[in-house]
Write an enzyme that holds these catalytic residues in place. Structure first.
Site, PDB file in Angstrom:
ATOM      1  N   ASP A 124       0.856  -1.189   0.000  1.00 17.96           N
ATOM      2  CA  ASP A 124       0.000   0.000   0.000  1.00 17.96           C
ATOM      3  C   ASP A 124       0.889   1.235   0.000  1.00 17.96           C
ATOM      4  OD1 ASP A 124      -2.472  -1.390   0.104  1.00 17.96           O
ATOM      5  OD2 ASP A 124      -2.264  -1.650   2.262  1.00 17.96           O
ATOM      6  N   ASP A 143      -6.841  -1.456  -4.791  1.00 14.47           N
ATOM      7  CA  ASP A 143      -7.953  -1.190  -3.879  1.00 14.47           C
ATOM      8  C   ASP A 143      -8.890  -0.130  -4.464  1.00 14.47           C
ATOM      9  OD1 ASP A 143      -6.771  -2.931  -2.029  1.00 14.47           O
ATOM     10  OD2 ASP A 143      -5.663  -1.300  -1.074  1.00 14.47           O
TER      11      ASP A 143
END
Length: 169
Positions: A124, A143
């Site tokens: 991330d 995401d």
């Protein structure tokens, strides 16, 4: 069934490929440029680049487990991916919105599946926060694609399929 409909909306898989490639390129870039949890402020008190690893699911769900969650989430991603490809193949010519939504979700699912299987965690790098009061968990392009695709799927449920048909009809 006409030959043109034989593959349903599978040609929209190009979106899946673009999402997957962009996701992997951006993850590789931020892994090379940042150290763990280092922040580069883009918009003060709102948006930063940061590197974080997630061994869990959304919002780091089960991230503290012993490792079995990696295989569970990988299995879920594989099953969902198969379902999405079959769904895309069965779509009719006029279901472009739905095809794009499914392709986005599939690209995101495959991007995070790759991370989980090859790296053992999802990379991330996007951090949205409000001053020091509120912080959304770090996320990535995969995401984002999943979220946009899911919103499109939800909107599609409320959209009329025919001009005389209601969402419940």
């Amino acid at each position: 069934m006409p030959n043109a409909d034989r593959f349903g909306r599978l040609p929209w898989l190009w979106i899946t490929v673009v999402v997957f490639v962009l996701d992997q390129v951006t993850k590789a870039f931020f892994q090379a440029e940042l150290t763990m949890y280092q922040q580069i402020v883009v918009i003060p008190d709102l948006f930063s680049w940061t590197l974080a690893y997630n061994t869990g699911a959304a919002f780091s769900f089960l991230a503290d487990s012993s490792g079995w969650q990696r295989w569970l989430f990988a299995l879920i991603a594989v099953v969902v991916s198969i379902v999405l490809v079959v769904w895309l193949k069965r779509l009719k010519r006029g279901e472009t919105w739905l095809a794009i939504a499914l392709a986005l979700v599939l690209g995101g699912a495959l991007g995070n599946l790759y991370d989980r299987m090859v790296l053992g965690h999802v990379v991330d790098f996007i951090l949205v926060h409000w001053q020091d009061r509120w912080r959304f968990p770090a996320f990535n392009l995969a995401d984002s694609a999943i979220t946009v695709g899911a919103i499109m799927l939800a909107l599609d449920m409320f959209k009329s399929k025919n001009s005389g048909e209601t969402a419940n009809g």
